[in-house]
Design a protein around this motif. Structure first.
Motif, PDB file in Angstrom:
ATOM      1  N   GLU A 172       0.844  -1.198   0.000  1.00 28.08           N
ATOM      2  CA  GLU A 172       0.000   0.000   0.000  1.00 28.08           C
ATOM      3  C   GLU A 172       0.877   1.245   0.000  1.00 28.08           C
ATOM      4  OE1 GLU A 172      -0.991   1.103   4.584  1.00 28.08           O
ATOM      5  OE2 GLU A 172      -2.362  -0.321   3.604  1.00 28.08           O
ATOM      6  N   HIS A 173       0.300   2.329  -0.531  1.00 28.73           N
ATOM      7  CA  HIS A 173       0.973   3.631  -0.568  1.00 28.73           C
ATOM      8  C   HIS A 173      -0.016   4.683  -0.098  1.00 28.73           C
ATOM      9  CE1 HIS A 173       3.392   7.026  -1.920  1.00 28.73           C
ATOM     10  NE2 HIS A 173       2.329   7.492  -2.581  1.00 28.73           N
ATOM     11  N   ASP A 174       0.305   5.333   1.019  1.00 27.76           N
ATOM     12  CA  ASP A 174      -0.592   6.343   1.605  1.00 27.76           C
ATOM     13  C   ASP A 174      -1.993   5.783   1.809  1.00 27.76           C
ATOM     14  OD1 ASP A 174       1.446   8.170   1.699  1.00 27.76           O
ATOM     15  OD2 ASP A 174       0.867   9.225  -0.137  1.00 27.76           O
ATOM     16  N   GLY A 175      -2.068   4.536   2.285  1.00 29.18           N
ATOM     17  CA  GLY A 175      -3.354   3.917   2.543  1.00 29.18           C
ATOM     18  C   GLY A 175      -4.052   3.347   1.329  1.00 29.18           C
ATOM     19  N   GLN A 176      -3.464   3.538   0.160  1.00 25.09           N
ATOM     20  CA  GLN A 176      -4.070   3.036  -1.085  1.00 25.09           C
ATOM     21  C   GLN A 176      -3.448   1.687  -1.442  1.00 25.09           C
ATOM     22  OE1 GLN A 176      -3.468   5.587  -4.447  1.00 25.09           O
ATOM     23  NE2 GLN A 176      -4.476   4.206  -5.900  1.00 25.09           N
ATOM     24  N   THR A 217      10.607   1.039  -2.978  1.00 30.00           N
ATOM     25  CA  THR A 217      10.374   2.202  -3.832  1.00 30.00           C
ATOM     26  C   THR A 217      10.689   1.846  -5.274  1.00 30.00           C
ATOM     27  OG1 THR A 217      10.999   3.687  -2.016  1.00 30.00           O
ATOM     28  CG2 THR A 217      10.926   4.626  -4.235  1.00 30.00           C
ATOM     29  N   TRP A 223       4.136   3.563 -10.232  1.00 32.14           N
ATOM     30  CA  TRP A 223       4.523   3.826  -8.843  1.00 32.14           C
ATOM     31  C   TRP A 223       5.966   4.301  -8.730  1.00 32.14           C
ATOM     32  CZ3 TRP A 223       0.545   3.941  -5.650  1.00 32.14           C
ATOM     33  CH2 TRP A 223      -0.602   3.211  -5.983  1.00 32.14           C
ATOM     34  N   LYS A 226       7.681   6.201  -5.623  1.00 26.93           N
ATOM     35  CA  LYS A 226       6.706   6.255  -4.539  1.00 26.93           C
ATOM     36  C   LYS A 226       6.979   5.112  -3.563  1.00 26.93           C
ATOM     37  CE  LYS A 226       3.129   8.339  -7.432  1.00 26.93           C
ATOM     38  NZ  LYS A 226       1.768   8.195  -8.018  1.00 26.93           N
ATOM     39  N   ILE A 228       6.375   2.281  -1.187  1.00 23.97           N
ATOM     40  CA  ILE A 228       5.294   1.325  -0.963  1.00 23.97           C
ATOM     41  C   ILE A 228       5.626   0.485   0.265  1.00 23.97           C
ATOM     42  CG2 ILE A 228       4.069  -0.668  -1.910  1.00 23.97           C
ATOM     43  CD1 ILE A 228       4.645   0.446  -4.691  1.00 23.97           C
ATOM     44  N   THR A 229       4.718   0.459   1.210  1.00 21.53           N
ATOM     45  CA  THR A 229       4.881  -0.389   2.396  1.00 21.53           C
ATOM     46  C   THR A 229       4.349  -1.778   2.074  1.00 21.53           C
ATOM     47  OG1 THR A 229       4.634   1.499   3.883  1.00 21.53           O
ATOM     48  CG2 THR A 229       4.289  -0.703   4.819  1.00 21.53           C
TER      49      THR A 229
END
Length: 444
Positions: A172-176, A217, A223, A226, A228-229
Motif C-alpha cells: 500500500e501507498h498512503d493507505g491506497q 520504492t 509507482w 513512490k 510502498i509499504t
C-alpha cells in the motif's frame, strides 16, 4: 544523367546530379498517379484523373515538386551503385533546379563507409577459458536433479535461504492498495532473489504465522519513486527433502542403472556445454580483436541519425545519451567491418538461412514467423534482415580462420561447433544471439 562525386572527408561526400527532362518521365508518371489517388475532382473517378486536368487544377509546378520524391532517391541510388559507394546516413539534399524543359539538378551530402584494410584473420589469436568440468559442477547438477524429485515438509523453525515459504502479500501507498504487489497463498523459494528488492532480507528469519514489513520504492512504472509499504504474512515454512544419490535414484530419474553412470552422463553433458561456452567466448573475443585491429573512422552522420531516432521523444539525460552514443559508435563500426569482410569473402545468404533467422527472431517477439515476415516487409526491413544474417556469417567466418587456444595453451578446434554437429545445441542460434550487429524494431 550526369553526376560528379566530391570527397569532403574520408567518411562524407557531396554528389552533384543532373537528370535531363526526358529521363524525368517515369517519376512524372508516378507523381500524376499519386496526386490522382489523393484528390477528388467532380466529374472524375478517384485515381482516374487525366494529367492535363491535374496540371490545370494544381499546376505543372506541383507535379514537378511531387516527381522529385521519386527522381532524387532513384538517381542517387544509381550513382552510389555505379561508384560502389556504401551509404551510411540519410542524405542532405539541396535541389538547385527543377524545370520542365531542363529537368532536375540537385546535390546531396551523405556519409559513406570509408576505405580501410582488413587484417589477416590468421594473425588473430584469442584465449578462452578451459573447458574442464569439475566434480563440484557435477555435484551441483546432480543436486538440482535431486531437487526435482524431492519433497517438501513443514518445519517449525525460522525461514532460511532454500526454504519454500507460503506467503500472503499486500502493498500500500498512503493507505491506497497496490494491486501489483498483492498475492494470496503464494509459494516462494527464499533467497532466490525473485521478488521485489528487500523482500528476502525482510522474510529471512521469520517463522510460520509471523508478519514482516518493509518499504519498497519502484524506479519505473506508475509507482515510480513512490514508497510502498509491503506487508508479508508467512503462512508456512517448508524445507526440501532430497532423495539419496544412489543407484535407486539413478533408475528413478534417468535411463541409467547406477549413480556412477548418471554422474558420467552429467559430466559429458557439461563438457558439451563448456564447448558451447568456449564458442560464445571465442566469438565475442574474436569480434573485439577484429574491431581493435581495424583502424577506421566511423561516420558521424550515421551515429547522429541513430541517436536522433532513439531520443526523438525527448527521453533520457545527458549520461544516458552519452552511453547510447558510445554503444552506437561501436555498433556502426562493427557493421562496417563485418559487411566489408562478408563482401571480400563473397558470403551469400541462402533462403534457408534467412528462413531460420526469421523463425528465431519471431520467437523472440512472440510472433508467428509469417506474421514477423509480413512486419519486416511492411517496415521495409527485408534487406536489413539479410544484412543481419550475413554479418552473423561473417563472424563465423572469422572464427573459422583465427587461432583459438585455452588458458592451458591447448588449441581449440571450433569447426565442430561451427558446423553444428554438437548435440543438444542450436549453434546457429548461439552465434546469432547477442551479436554486436543492428537490432530490428518490430511492432507487436
Amino acid at each position: 544523367m550526369k553526376s560528379a562525386v566530391e570527397n569532403l572527408s574520408p567518411t562524407r561526400i557531396k554528389i552533384s546530379i543532373e537528370v535531363p527532362a526526358n529521363e524525368m518521365q517515369p517519376a512524372l508518371d508516378k507523381a500524376y498517379q499519386r496526386i490522382a489517388s489523393q484528390v477528388n475532382i467532380p466529374g472524375f473517378r478517384k485515381g482516374k484523373i487525366p494529367a492535363r486536368v491535374i496540371d490545370q487544377r494544381f499546376g505543372r509546378g506541383a507535379v514537378l515538386e511531387e516527381a522529385i520524391n521519386d527522381a532524387i532517391p532513384s538517381a542517387l541510388a544509381e550513382v552510389l551503385v555505379d561508384n560502389k559507394i556504401v551509404q551510411m546516413s540519410r542524405p542532405n539534399v539541396d535541389v538547385t533546379k527543377i524545370d520542365d524543359a531542363e529537368g532536375l539538378a540537385f546535390t546531396a551530402e551523405i556519409d559513406i563507409r570509408p576505405e580501410f584494410d582488413l587484417p589477416k584473420l590468421e594473425d588473430i589469436k584469442v584465449t578462452v577459458d578451459n573447458a574442464e568440468v569439475t566434480d563440484e559442477q557435477v555435484e551441483e547438477q546432480l543436486t538440482e536433479l535431486r531437487q526435482r524429485f524431492g519433497s517438501l515438509k513443514n518445519v517449525e523453525r525460522a525461514a532460511q535461504d532454500g526454504d519454500i515459504v507460503m506467503i500472503d502479500l499486500r502493498g500500500e501507498h498512503d493507505g491506497q492498495p497496490v494491486e501489483e504487489i498483492t498475492a494470496q497463498a503464494m509459494s516462494y523459494e527464499l533467497g532466490s532473489d525473485g521478488m521485489v528488492p528487500g523482500f528476502d532480507d525482510a522474510v529471512r528469519g521469520a517463522s510460520a504465522d509471523e508478519v514482516r514489513h518493509f518499504v519498497f520504492t519502484p524506479t519505473n512504472g506508475v509507482w515510480n519513486d513512490k514508497a510502498i509499504t509491503v506487508e508479508v504474512t508467512v503462512r508456512s515454512v517448508r524445507e526440501r527433502e532430497l532423495p539419496e544419490a544412489n543407484d535407486e535414484f539413478a533408475m528413478l530419474a534417468s535411463e541409467f542403472d547406477t549413480i556412477a553412470e548418471l554422474k558420467s552422463d552429467i559430466r559429458e553433458r557439461l563438457g558439451r556445454l563448456r564447448l558451447v561456452e568456449q564458442a560464445y567466448q571465442a566469438r565475442d573475443l574474436a569480434h573485439d580483436a577484429l574491431m581493435e585491429k581495424v583502424k577506421a573512422e566511423v561516420p558521424e552522420g550515421a551515429i547522429q541519425d541513430e541517436v536522433d531516432a532513439h531520443f526523438e521523444d525527448g527521453h533520457g539525460d545527458d549520461a544516458h545519451k552519452a552511453e547510447f552514443e558510445s554503444d552506437v559508435r561501436k555498433s556502426v563500426k562493427s557493421r562496417m567491418v563485418l559487411d566489408k569482410l562478408a563482401e571480400e569473402a563473397d558470403l551469400k545468404v541462402s533462403d534457408a538461412e534467412l528462413s531460420q533467422w526469421l523463425v528465431q527472431e519471431a520467437q523472440r517477439y512472440g510472433m508467428a514467423p509469417d506474421q514477423f515476415a509480413d512486419q519486416l516487409v511492411q517496415a521495409g526491413q527485408v534487406q536489413g534482415a539479410i544484412a543481419e544474417v550475413r554479418r552473423v556469417k561473417a563472424l563465423s567466418h572469422v572464427l573459422e580462420h583465427i587461432q583459438v587456444i585455452d588458458q592451458a595453451g591447448n588449441k581449440i578446434d571450433l569447426e565442430t561447433v561451427l558446423r553444428g554437429d554438437q548435440p543438444d545445441v542450436d549453434f546457429d542460434q548461439a552465434f546469432d544471439a547477442d551479436s554486436d550487429t543492428e537490432n530490428f524494431e518490430v511492432d507487436e
